[in-house]
Design a protein around this motif. Structure first.
Motif, PDB file in Angstrom:
ATOM      1  N   ALA A 158     -44.293  -9.781  -8.778  1.00  0.00           N
ATOM      2  CA  ALA A 158     -42.745  -8.410  -9.649  1.00  0.00           C
ATOM      3  C   ALA A 158     -43.158  -7.247  -8.874  1.00  0.00           C
ATOM      4  O   ALA A 158     -42.406  -6.903  -8.914  1.00  0.00           O
ATOM      5  N   GLY A 159     -43.954  -6.835  -8.154  1.00  0.00           N
ATOM      6  CA  GLY A 159     -44.607  -6.203  -7.992  1.00  0.00           C
ATOM      7  C   GLY A 159     -44.756  -4.766  -8.861  1.00  0.00           C
ATOM      8  O   GLY A 159     -44.883  -3.632  -8.267  1.00  0.00           O
ATOM      9  N   LEU A 160     -45.608  -5.523 -10.231  1.00  0.00           N
ATOM     10  CA  LEU A 160     -45.757  -4.128 -10.835  1.00  0.00           C
ATOM     11  C   LEU A 160     -47.356  -4.476 -10.812  1.00  0.00           C
ATOM     12  O   LEU A 160     -47.911  -3.115 -11.545  1.00  0.00           O
ATOM     13  N   ILE A 161     -47.647  -4.642 -10.304  1.00  0.00           N
ATOM     14  CA  ILE A 161     -50.267  -4.682 -10.302  1.00  0.00           C
ATOM     15  C   ILE A 161     -50.023  -4.918  -8.631  1.00  0.00           C
ATOM     16  O   ILE A 161     -49.309  -6.013  -7.879  1.00  0.00           O
ATOM     17  N   ASP A 162     -50.882  -4.781  -8.125  1.00  0.00           N
ATOM     18  CA  ASP A 162     -51.387  -4.821  -7.006  1.00  0.00           C
ATOM     19  C   ASP A 162     -52.745  -5.060  -7.900  1.00  0.00           C
ATOM     20  O   ASP A 162     -54.047  -4.887  -8.406  1.00  0.00           O
ATOM     21  N   SER A 163     -53.982  -5.979  -6.603  1.00  0.00           N
ATOM     22  CA  SER A 163     -55.168  -6.292  -6.654  1.00  0.00           C
ATOM     23  C   SER A 163     -55.754  -5.727  -5.478  1.00  0.00           C
ATOM     24  O   SER A 163     -55.651  -6.643  -3.528  1.00  0.00           O
ATOM     25  N   PRO A 164     -56.577  -5.060  -5.253  1.00  0.00           N
ATOM     26  CA  PRO A 164     -56.770  -4.505  -4.395  1.00  0.00           C
ATOM     27  C   PRO A 164     -58.233  -4.942  -3.753  1.00  0.00           C
ATOM     28  O   PRO A 164     -59.026  -5.006  -2.399  1.00  0.00           O
ATOM     29  N   HIS A 186     -60.217  -7.231  -9.294  1.00  0.00           N
ATOM     30  CA  HIS A 186     -60.115  -5.982  -9.460  1.00  0.00           C
ATOM     31  C   HIS A 186     -57.998  -5.767  -9.613  1.00  0.00           C
ATOM     32  O   HIS A 186     -57.772  -5.739  -8.506  1.00  0.00           O
ATOM     33  N   PHE A 187     -57.756  -4.992 -11.112  1.00  0.00           N
ATOM     34  CA  PHE A 187     -56.404  -4.035 -10.659  1.00  0.00           C
ATOM     35  C   PHE A 187     -55.911  -3.345 -10.862  1.00  0.00           C
ATOM     36  O   PHE A 187     -56.427  -2.399 -11.786  1.00  0.00           O
ATOM     37  N   VAL A 188     -54.806  -2.378 -10.012  1.00  0.00           N
ATOM     38  CA  VAL A 188     -54.357  -0.922 -10.943  1.00  0.00           C
ATOM     39  C   VAL A 188     -52.819  -1.104 -10.862  1.00  0.00           C
ATOM     40  O   VAL A 188     -52.284  -2.432 -10.159  1.00  0.00           O
ATOM     41  N   ILE A 189     -52.384  -0.379 -11.258  1.00  0.00           N
ATOM     42  CA  ILE A 189     -50.454  -0.896 -11.987  1.00  0.00           C
ATOM     43  C   ILE A 189     -49.758   0.034 -10.726  1.00  0.00           C
ATOM     44  O   ILE A 189     -50.384   1.227 -10.096  1.00  0.00           O
ATOM     45  N   THR A 190     -48.607  -0.572 -10.447  1.00  0.00           N
ATOM     46  CA  THR A 190     -48.038   0.244  -9.332  1.00  0.00           C
ATOM     47  C   THR A 190     -47.089   1.375  -9.365  1.00  0.00           C
ATOM     48  O   THR A 190     -46.779   1.190 -11.259  1.00  0.00           O
ATOM     49  N   ASP A 191     -46.438   1.828  -8.469  1.00  0.00           N
ATOM     50  CA  ASP A 191     -45.053   2.954  -9.115  1.00  0.00           C
ATOM     51  C   ASP A 191     -43.959   1.753 -10.015  1.00  0.00           C
ATOM     52  O   ASP A 191     -43.782   2.507 -10.899  1.00  0.00           O
ATOM     53  N   ARG A 192     -43.777   0.737  -9.470  1.00  0.00           N
ATOM     54  CA  ARG A 192     -42.956   0.039 -10.457  1.00  0.00           C
ATOM     55  C   ARG A 192     -43.395  -0.402 -11.615  1.00  0.00           C
ATOM     56  O   ARG A 192     -43.010  -0.757 -12.798  1.00  0.00           O
ATOM     57  N   GLY A 193     -44.575  -0.848 -11.936  1.00  0.00           N
ATOM     58  CA  GLY A 193     -45.182  -1.218 -13.601  1.00  0.00           C
ATOM     59  C   GLY A 193     -44.817   0.441 -14.407  1.00  0.00           C
ATOM     60  O   GLY A 193     -45.032   0.275 -15.367  1.00  0.00           O
ATOM     61  N   ILE A 194     -45.329   1.438 -13.259  1.00  0.00           N
ATOM     62  CA  ILE A 194     -45.841   2.605 -13.549  1.00  0.00           C
ATOM     63  C   ILE A 194     -43.921   2.881 -14.846  1.00  0.00           C
ATOM     64  O   ILE A 194     -43.678   3.374 -15.699  1.00  0.00           O
ATOM     65  N   THR A 195     -42.782   2.635 -14.169  1.00  0.00           N
ATOM     66  CA  THR A 195     -41.686   3.180 -14.527  1.00  0.00           C
ATOM     67  C   THR A 195     -41.374   1.557 -15.335  1.00  0.00           C
ATOM     68  O   THR A 195     -40.560   2.220 -16.689  1.00  0.00           O
ATOM     69  N   ALA A 196     -41.807   0.854 -15.390  1.00  0.00           N
ATOM     70  CA  ALA A 196     -41.328  -0.141 -16.459  1.00  0.00           C
ATOM     71  C   ALA A 196     -41.609   0.280 -18.230  1.00  0.00           C
ATOM     72  O   ALA A 196     -41.621  -0.458 -18.863  1.00  0.00           O
ATOM     73  N   LEU A 197     -42.814   1.188 -18.008  1.00  0.00           N
ATOM     74  CA  LEU A 197     -43.371   0.975 -19.421  1.00  0.00           C
ATOM     75  C   LEU A 197     -43.028   2.587 -19.562  1.00  0.00           C
ATOM     76  O   LEU A 197     -42.953   3.240 -20.893  1.00  0.00           O
ATOM     77  N   TYR A 198     -42.023   3.128 -18.814  1.00  0.00           N
ATOM     78  CA  TYR A 198     -41.227   4.053 -19.468  1.00  0.00           C
ATOM     79  C   TYR A 198     -40.746   4.977 -20.625  1.00  0.00           C
ATOM     80  O   TYR A 198     -40.634   5.071 -21.629  1.00  0.00           O
ATOM     81  N   THR A 199     -40.012   2.929 -20.849  1.00  0.00           N
ATOM     82  CA  THR A 199     -38.930   3.396 -22.300  1.00  0.00           C
ATOM     83  C   THR A 199     -40.057   2.058 -23.379  1.00  0.00           C
ATOM     84  O   THR A 199     -39.959   0.754 -22.911  1.00  0.00           O
ATOM     85  N   PRO A 200     -40.555   2.480 -24.440  1.00  0.00           N
ATOM     86  CA  PRO A 200     -41.866   2.116 -24.762  1.00  0.00           C
ATOM     87  C   PRO A 200     -40.595   0.599 -25.635  1.00  0.00           C
ATOM     88  O   PRO A 200     -41.766  -0.558 -26.109  1.00  0.00           O
ATOM     89  N   SER A 201     -39.883   0.265 -26.092  1.00  0.00           N
ATOM     90  CA  SER A 201     -39.128  -0.361 -26.168  1.00  0.00           C
ATOM     91  C   SER A 201     -38.858  -1.581 -26.032  1.00  0.00           C
ATOM     92  O   SER A 201     -38.302  -2.480 -26.278  1.00  0.00           O
ATOM     93  N   LEU A 202     -39.231  -1.580 -24.510  1.00  0.00           N
ATOM     94  CA  LEU A 202     -38.574  -2.264 -23.593  1.00  0.00           C
ATOM     95  C   LEU A 202     -39.560  -3.764 -23.172  1.00  0.00           C
ATOM     96  O   LEU A 202     -40.913  -3.569 -23.664  1.00  0.00           O
TER      97      LEU A 202
END
Length: 312
Positions: A70-76, A80-96
């Motif tokens: 879904a593009g929320l994380i990436d594996s360089p 090993h993993f990093v969060i993407t901008d899309r993943g950060i956006t998903a966490l904007y709403t704590p109750s989501l």
């Protein structure tokens, strides 16, 4: 309780968010998720039925796969993993709630799921067992669904093969046991095994089988082809135990196509550790395992990426 794979998605992202732009090892993410759900030491290492991987590792692995698709994380690089901008956006709403339903808004994830769902099974009857367990809103992983389907099919086969075994002739039942014991590695040869089991009714035993090809160790057998509900009693166990003592036997095997009463099991446990009880359910499972009265129809191999292959 070990979380399902969809419940692992949000804490997976939270573990990456804490590190900012730095890569996080998969093992550290798994440990973070285990801490998030306050899992016990036993729950953290509880294995899958295959014993090759823990349930937690497997479910976190599927959460990782879906988040990546879904593009929320990436594996360089490997594991090993990093969060993407899309993943950060998903966490904007704590109750989501972040789950498959949430991931459906992303075209990449929909394309991935559509590709997975276009694979047809060989038999529609098999699909009838599997399909309900792999819907997007289900909490079990695809390989858990496959294992559940396998168990459902095998349980039905075991019941069928047991019913057929209860209705065979005494001679056929004897040959069936010979075939099974040989397949399990006992007796050495069919000729020797058949001769041993042919000693029916010899002082309280139905047969003797060599535990090894040379006959150094022997197992004395009692077999009862009983209908369902006609269970072996404690008296039958005592009679067999007496027969074992009469023959100075070290090992005994009591097989029935029905079951053993509670008192029969208790009696066997109290009288001797040398006696093994095999009820109808166990017999059917052994017949399926060693292809006695059944045969392999289709073999499915579960593959995984060989990460070391792609290392440069």
């Amino acid at each position: 309780m070990i979380p399902n794979y969809q419940d692992c998605m949000k804490p997976f992202l939270l573990a990456l968010q804490k590190s900012g732009t730095e890569e996080v090892k998969l093992r550290d993410i798994i440990n973070s998720i285990a801490d998030y759900f306050e899992l016990t030491d036993e729950e953290r290492v509880e294995p899958l039925p295959s014993g090759k991987q823990s349930i937690l590792d497997n479910r976190v692995g599927w959460a990782r796969t879906y988040l990546a698709k879904a593009g929320l994380i990436d594996s360089p690089r490997r594991a090993h993993f990093v969060i993407t901008d899309r993943g950060i956006t998903a966490l904007y709403t704590p109750s989501l709630e972040i789950n498959n339903q949430y991931l459906k808004q992303f075209d990449e994830f929909v394309a991935f799921k559509n590709l997975s769902n276009t694979k047809e099974t060989v038999e529609d009857t098999r699909q009838a067992f599997i399909k309900p367990d792999i819907e997007d809103d289900n909490d079990i992983t695809p390989d858990e669904a496959l294992r559940n389907a396998y168990k459902t099919i095998n349980d039905a086969l075991a019941q069928d093969i047991l019913e057929r075994t209860r209705n065979v002739s005494p001679a056929f039942f004897e040959q069936l046991l010979i075939d099974l014991l040989i397949a399990m590695g006992y007796g050495g040869t069919e000729e020797g095994t058949a001769h041993a089991l042919g000693k029916s009714g010899d002082n309280g035993v139905d047969g003797v089988i060599n535990q090894d090809p040379l006959g150094v160790d022997q197992i004395y057998i009692q077999a009862k082809r009983y209908k369902q509900g006609n269970n072996v009693s404690s008296g039958d166990i005592r009679d067999f135990f007496g027969a074992l003592n009469l023959h100075n036997a070290q090992k005994g095997l009591f097989i029935t196509t029905s079951d053993f009463t509670r008192s029969a099991k208790d009696t066997a446990q109290k009288l001797s550790s040398r006696m093994v009880l095999v009820n109808g359910h166990d017999l059917a499972k052994l017949m399926l395992r060693y292809n006695i009265g059944s045969r392999d129809e289709q073999v499915l191999y579960m593959k995984r990426i060989d990460e070391e292959f792609f290392e440069e």
